[in-house]
Design a protein around this motif. Sequence first.
Motif, PDB file in Angstrom:
ATOM      1  N   GLY A  75      25.452 -35.601 -12.851  1.00  0.00           N
ATOM      2  CA  GLY A  75      24.800 -34.307 -13.064  1.00  0.00           C
ATOM      3  C   GLY A  75      25.552 -33.168 -12.404  1.00  0.00           C
ATOM      4  O   GLY A  75      25.711 -32.094 -12.998  1.00  0.00           O
ATOM      5  N   LEU A  76      26.038 -33.387 -11.186  1.00  0.00           N
ATOM      6  CA  LEU A  76      26.765 -32.343 -10.461  1.00  0.00           C
ATOM      7  C   LEU A  76      28.073 -32.000 -11.166  1.00  0.00           C
ATOM      8  O   LEU A  76      28.420 -30.820 -11.309  1.00  0.00           O
ATOM      9  CB  LEU A  76      27.034 -32.807  -9.030  1.00  0.00           C
ATOM     10  CG  LEU A  76      27.722 -31.808  -8.103  1.00  0.00           C
ATOM     11  CD1 LEU A  76      26.865 -30.561  -7.955  1.00  0.00           C
ATOM     12  CD2 LEU A  76      27.995 -32.438  -6.740  1.00  0.00           C
ATOM     13  N   GLN A  78      28.812 -32.424 -14.376  1.00  0.00           N
ATOM     14  CA  GLN A  78      28.560 -31.749 -15.640  1.00  0.00           C
ATOM     15  C   GLN A  78      27.938 -30.373 -15.444  1.00  0.00           C
ATOM     16  O   GLN A  78      28.097 -29.495 -16.291  1.00  0.00           O
ATOM     17  CB  GLN A  78      27.677 -32.617 -16.535  1.00  0.00           C
ATOM     18  CG  GLN A  78      28.394 -33.863 -17.041  1.00  0.00           C
ATOM     19  CD  GLN A  78      27.762 -34.424 -18.296  1.00  0.00           C
ATOM     20  OE1 GLN A  78      26.543 -34.550 -18.380  1.00  0.00           O
ATOM     21  NE2 GLN A  78      28.587 -34.776 -19.259  1.00  0.00           N
ATOM     22  N   LEU A  79      27.233 -30.191 -14.348  1.00  0.00           N
ATOM     23  CA  LEU A  79      26.688 -28.870 -14.031  1.00  0.00           C
ATOM     24  C   LEU A  79      27.814 -27.861 -13.850  1.00  0.00           C
ATOM     25  O   LEU A  79      27.720 -26.707 -14.293  1.00  0.00           O
ATOM     26  CB  LEU A  79      25.839 -28.952 -12.758  1.00  0.00           C
ATOM     27  CG  LEU A  79      25.184 -27.657 -12.266  1.00  0.00           C
ATOM     28  CD1 LEU A  79      24.198 -27.139 -13.300  1.00  0.00           C
ATOM     29  CD2 LEU A  79      24.486 -27.886 -10.930  1.00  0.00           C
ATOM     30  N   VAL A 248      14.427 -24.192 -17.613  1.00  0.00           N
ATOM     31  CA  VAL A 248      14.654 -24.988 -16.409  1.00  0.00           C
ATOM     32  C   VAL A 248      13.337 -25.542 -15.871  1.00  0.00           C
ATOM     33  O   VAL A 248      13.209 -26.751 -15.595  1.00  0.00           O
ATOM     34  CB  VAL A 248      15.354 -24.146 -15.325  1.00  0.00           C
ATOM     35  CG1 VAL A 248      15.440 -24.918 -14.011  1.00  0.00           C
ATOM     36  CG2 VAL A 248      16.750 -23.744 -15.782  1.00  0.00           C
ATOM     37  N   SER A 371      23.990 -27.007 -19.184  1.00  0.00           N
ATOM     38  CA  SER A 371      23.999 -27.118 -17.724  1.00  0.00           C
ATOM     39  C   SER A 371      22.591 -27.337 -17.174  1.00  0.00           C
ATOM     40  O   SER A 371      22.431 -27.842 -16.057  1.00  0.00           O
ATOM     41  CB  SER A 371      24.614 -25.864 -17.093  1.00  0.00           C
ATOM     42  OG  SER A 371      23.770 -24.741 -17.237  1.00  0.00           O
ATOM     43  N   GLN A 373      20.437 -29.461 -18.492  1.00  0.00           N
ATOM     44  CA  GLN A 373      20.324 -30.920 -18.470  1.00  0.00           C
ATOM     45  C   GLN A 373      21.129 -31.506 -17.313  1.00  0.00           C
ATOM     46  O   GLN A 373      20.708 -32.478 -16.677  1.00  0.00           O
ATOM     47  CB  GLN A 373      20.826 -31.495 -19.802  1.00  0.00           C
ATOM     48  CG  GLN A 373      20.066 -31.006 -21.027  1.00  0.00           C
ATOM     49  CD  GLN A 373      18.596 -31.389 -20.986  1.00  0.00           C
ATOM     50  OE1 GLN A 373      18.241 -32.485 -20.568  1.00  0.00           O
ATOM     51  NE2 GLN A 373      17.737 -30.482 -21.412  1.00  0.00           N
ATOM     52  N   SER A 374      22.285 -30.905 -17.046  1.00  0.00           N
ATOM     53  CA  SER A 374      23.107 -31.376 -15.920  1.00  0.00           C
ATOM     54  C   SER A 374      22.413 -31.123 -14.589  1.00  0.00           C
ATOM     55  O   SER A 374      22.499 -31.937 -13.663  1.00  0.00           O
ATOM     56  CB  SER A 374      24.468 -30.676 -15.947  1.00  0.00           C
ATOM     57  OG  SER A 374      25.124 -30.898 -17.174  1.00  0.00           O
ATOM     58  N   LEU A 375      21.730 -29.982 -14.495  1.00  0.00           N
ATOM     59  CA  LEU A 375      20.968 -29.678 -13.286  1.00  0.00           C
ATOM     60  C   LEU A 375      19.882 -30.723 -13.065  1.00  0.00           C
ATOM     61  O   LEU A 375      19.661 -31.189 -11.930  1.00  0.00           O
ATOM     62  CB  LEU A 375      20.345 -28.281 -13.388  1.00  0.00           C
ATOM     63  CG  LEU A 375      19.445 -27.840 -12.229  1.00  0.00           C
ATOM     64  CD1 LEU A 375      20.248 -27.735 -10.945  1.00  0.00           C
ATOM     65  CD2 LEU A 375      18.764 -26.516 -12.557  1.00  0.00           C
ATOM     66  N   THR A 378      21.349 -33.744 -11.768  1.00  0.00           N
ATOM     67  CA  THR A 378      21.827 -33.585 -10.396  1.00  0.00           C
ATOM     68  C   THR A 378      20.698 -33.777  -9.387  1.00  0.00           C
ATOM     69  O   THR A 378      20.812 -34.549  -8.434  1.00  0.00           O
ATOM     70  CB  THR A 378      22.448 -32.185 -10.199  1.00  0.00           C
ATOM     71  OG1 THR A 378      23.527 -32.021 -11.121  1.00  0.00           O
ATOM     72  CG2 THR A 378      22.982 -32.023  -8.787  1.00  0.00           C
TER      73      THR A 378
END
Length: 425
Positions: A75-76, A78-79, A248, A371, A373-375, A378
């Motif tokens: 996640g981090l 890809q964020l 979010v 991002s 989804q990446s968050l 993460t």
Amino acid sequence: MKRGGGKAEEMSTTSVSSAASAADQRRKGTIIYIVYIIAALDITWMFLQFSVTPYLAKKLGFDTLWFGYLQTTVGLIQLIGGPMFGRFADLFGARAALSLACAATTVFFVLLVLANHPVLLFIHKLPTVFMHVLPACQMVVTDLSEPGKRADALSKLGLCFGVGMIAGSTLGGQLNTRYGESFTAGVGAAGSAFSLLLVLIFIPKSTKTEAPKSDTKPENQNKKVFSVREITRLMKYPKVMRIFLIKVAAGLPSGIFQVMFSIIAMEFFKLGPQENGYLMAYFGIVQMVLQGAVIGRLTSRFSEKSLLLLSIGVSACVGVAQAYMQNVLQFCIIVTPMIFSMSMFNIITDTMLTKSVPSSDTGTMLGLCSSVQSLVRTIGPTIGGFLYMNYGVSSIGLSQFFVNIVVFAYLLYRSRMTEGTKDNE
């Protein structure tokens, strides 16, 4: 004679223009269909990977906490990579972006084949910084579709998601059970290389319908891929910040359940690789039915605001159901409204956000959307792992209920305030 000739020339010019327009629409349609194929293949390889990583991690000695760290690492990475990737697509075109994403996916699977140590399992996640095939496909579809039909076009990517989920989960479960993790990862590497080949053959260099207005917009003159100023500039457009925060807030609880599902499947439902593959295939069937027969029709008949409210309301109800489920059968009943709410929410928020910015910035906007989804990936494993270990599965469902109820009440209140202001005017 001259007047008649002039009319004939005008008719001829109009006919040529219409033919050219029809040919252009056919060309765009062909590219979109190829993009759907690439998206379906990518989802196939990703769900095939989901049949490998949890069980390989368990063999290498990972417990729930360390598996959460592994998910957080992805996640981090890809964020950080999502917004950069979106800006890269806007600057260098669709083919370059999709090629980079497919190449990174190929490297990802090759490293997974070689992962025979806990450290290598972390290292194989590094290419995920560029692994944004689905957002890149969304960028192409957004560029080539008309604004009024954008939600429907994006919803068909969800249909591809369903196809890939069925194929990848079934194939991954079978291959992992019969031939092991390394062979299954090797199939993913070969499949990703094939996707890269499709991109190089069929996707044009650029799919933008209008050139970036860098000569008239000083803020667009910066051509750096990683420019925080250029990326955050999009938040200044009307409604963008509000919609993004809603995306979010409302998306986080359901995202936590998603990132924790592999652990829930193994420990709460006691599923092996093959059974988990069958369950994911069932998810795919539900996804296909909803995307093909329900969501597309709803987006063409109802307003985006109404559908956003609907998706958040359904998500709140799903949270309650998840809190009280006891077995796989009950979960299978919950799956339909769960997938409906998540799919509708993502499609509507992505559509609203891309409509709120210039067409030259839709790639960066979709990068920001990815991002989110990446968050979730993460911070989700940490939050989800804490809730699961201390309070059980029910705590994840209840958190989804309370958060979505708050967001639903806020949107309903804002909608009524807006209507009241219009009535006073």
